[in-house]
Write a protein that holds these residues in place. Sequence first.
Motif, mmCIF file in Angstrom:
data_model
loop_
_atom_site.group_PDB
_atom_site.id
_atom_site.type_symbol
_atom_site.label_atom_id
_atom_site.label_comp_id
_atom_site.label_asym_id
_atom_site.label_seq_id
_atom_site.Cartn_x
_atom_site.Cartn_y
_atom_site.Cartn_z
ATOM 1 N N UNK A 67 4.080 -95.236 -67.423
ATOM 2 C CA UNK A 67 5.210 -95.005 -68.322
ATOM 3 C C UNK A 67 4.647 -94.837 -69.728
ATOM 4 N N UNK A 68 5.142 -93.812 -70.417
ATOM 5 C CA UNK A 68 4.729 -93.553 -71.779
ATOM 6 C C UNK A 68 5.979 -93.521 -72.644
ATOM 7 N N UNK A 69 5.952 -94.259 -73.741
ATOM 8 C CA UNK A 69 7.042 -94.234 -74.716
ATOM 9 C C UNK A 69 6.579 -93.299 -75.828
ATOM 10 N N UNK A 70 7.385 -92.271 -76.081
ATOM 11 C CA UNK A 70 6.986 -91.221 -77.019
ATOM 12 C C UNK A 70 7.988 -91.151 -78.170
ATOM 13 N N UNK A 71 7.461 -91.225 -79.382
ATOM 14 C CA UNK A 71 8.286 -91.040 -80.576
ATOM 15 C C UNK A 71 8.106 -89.604 -81.052
ATOM 16 N N UNK A 72 9.218 -88.916 -81.256
ATOM 17 C CA UNK A 72 9.200 -87.522 -81.694
ATOM 18 C C UNK A 72 9.847 -87.423 -83.063
ATOM 19 N N UNK A 73 9.179 -86.741 -83.970
ATOM 20 C CA UNK A 73 9.746 -86.428 -85.269
ATOM 21 C C UNK A 73 9.931 -84.922 -85.326
ATOM 22 N N UNK A 74 11.124 -84.487 -85.709
ATOM 23 C CA UNK A 74 11.420 -83.062 -85.806
ATOM 24 C C UNK A 74 11.125 -82.533 -87.207
ATOM 25 N N UNK A 120 -1.530 -85.954 -70.206
ATOM 26 C CA UNK A 120 -2.142 -85.000 -71.134
ATOM 27 C C UNK A 120 -1.555 -83.608 -70.923
ATOM 28 N N UNK A 121 -1.354 -83.235 -69.668
ATOM 29 C CA UNK A 121 -0.740 -81.945 -69.351
ATOM 30 C C UNK A 121 0.701 -81.895 -69.852
ATOM 31 N N UNK A 122 1.456 -82.967 -69.621
ATOM 32 C CA UNK A 122 2.837 -83.030 -70.110
ATOM 33 C C UNK A 122 2.851 -82.915 -71.634
ATOM 34 N N UNK A 123 1.929 -83.603 -72.291
ATOM 35 C CA UNK A 123 1.851 -83.565 -73.752
ATOM 36 C C UNK A 123 1.605 -82.139 -74.247
ATOM 37 N N UNK A 124 0.616 -81.468 -73.635
ATOM 38 C CA UNK A 124 0.246 -80.120 -74.077
ATOM 39 C C UNK A 124 1.267 -79.058 -73.684
ATOM 40 N N UNK A 125 1.760 -79.137 -72.446
ATOM 41 C CA UNK A 125 2.592 -78.054 -71.913
ATOM 42 C C UNK A 125 4.089 -78.280 -72.072
ATOM 43 N N UNK A 135 5.927 -83.968 -85.067
ATOM 44 C CA UNK A 135 4.952 -85.024 -84.792
ATOM 45 C C UNK A 135 5.294 -85.721 -83.482
ATOM 46 N N UNK A 136 4.249 -86.069 -82.721
ATOM 47 C CA UNK A 136 4.387 -86.786 -81.451
ATOM 48 C C UNK A 136 3.512 -88.033 -81.525
ATOM 49 N N UNK A 137 4.104 -89.184 -81.225
ATOM 50 C CA UNK A 137 3.341 -90.440 -81.179
ATOM 51 C C UNK A 137 3.583 -91.067 -79.808
ATOM 52 N N UNK A 138 2.531 -91.230 -79.022
ATOM 53 C CA UNK A 138 2.651 -91.731 -77.648
ATOM 54 C C UNK A 138 2.060 -93.124 -77.523
ATOM 55 N N UNK A 139 2.760 -93.984 -76.757
ATOM 56 C CA UNK A 139 2.275 -95.327 -76.452
ATOM 57 C C UNK A 139 2.378 -95.550 -74.950
ATOM 58 N N UNK A 140 1.295 -95.963 -74.330
ATOM 59 C CA UNK A 140 1.273 -96.217 -72.893
ATOM 60 C C UNK A 140 1.731 -97.646 -72.622
ATOM 61 N N UNK A 141 2.664 -97.801 -71.697
ATOM 62 C CA UNK A 141 3.143 -99.123 -71.313
ATOM 63 C C UNK A 141 2.084 -99.820 -70.468
ATOM 64 N N UNK A 142 1.860 -101.085 -70.720
ATOM 65 C CA UNK A 142 0.913 -101.877 -69.930
ATOM 66 C C UNK A 142 1.591 -102.407 -68.674
ATOM 67 N N UNK A 143 2.763 -102.992 -68.848
ATOM 68 C CA UNK A 143 3.549 -103.442 -67.714
ATOM 69 C C UNK A 143 4.986 -103.637 -68.168
ATOM 70 N N UNK A 144 5.878 -103.652 -67.193
ATOM 71 C CA UNK A 144 7.299 -103.838 -67.460
ATOM 72 C C UNK A 144 7.619 -105.326 -67.411
ATOM 73 N N UNK A 145 8.376 -105.804 -68.377
ATOM 74 C CA UNK A 145 8.824 -107.187 -68.421
ATOM 75 C C UNK A 145 10.320 -107.175 -68.102
ATOM 76 N N UNK A 146 10.688 -107.825 -67.009
ATOM 77 C CA UNK A 146 12.074 -107.838 -66.580
ATOM 78 C C UNK A 146 12.873 -108.894 -67.328
#
Length: 149
Positions: A67-74, A120-125, A135-146
């Motif tokens: 899971x990647x959390x992505x912040x997008x700035x337009x 990486x493919x999703x990011x580029x394509x 601007x794109x800022x991506x953060x990879x999730x380590x694990x989900x906390x329920x």
Amino acid sequence: MQAIDAIDRQILRHLKADGRISNVKLATAVGLSPSACLRRVQILEEQGTIRGYTAIVEGPDTGAGIVIIVQITLERQTEQFLHRFEAAVRKHPEIRECYLMTGGSDYLLHVEAESAAAYETVHKEVLSRLPGVARIHSSFAIRRVLPAR
């Protein structure tokens, strides 16, 4: 659209916790007859408050990947830019959720990919080609906390 009252909020809370709860158990939990409870659930579905039901799948053999959390700035925050961006996002199933935000970024995306290389493919394509992205800022999730139930 019918206003949501305290009983509707209880119904929604129970359905969020267990989308497969039987109507009889749900009715008992909120203090209604089964027919009255079912009628309320149907109204909530018809007016779009309940948009659907889903299974949340986890585990090493589910193919869930990362899971990647992505912040997008337009580039701009005009109605036209927002509409074009949102219409484009809806076309990409790897973007699981999209939120218009306040604060430092315009959108917050929940993206799923099989691996870092697949992201990486999703990011580029996909992400870098969405209309109006500055601007794109991506953060990879380590694990989900329920949350506690």
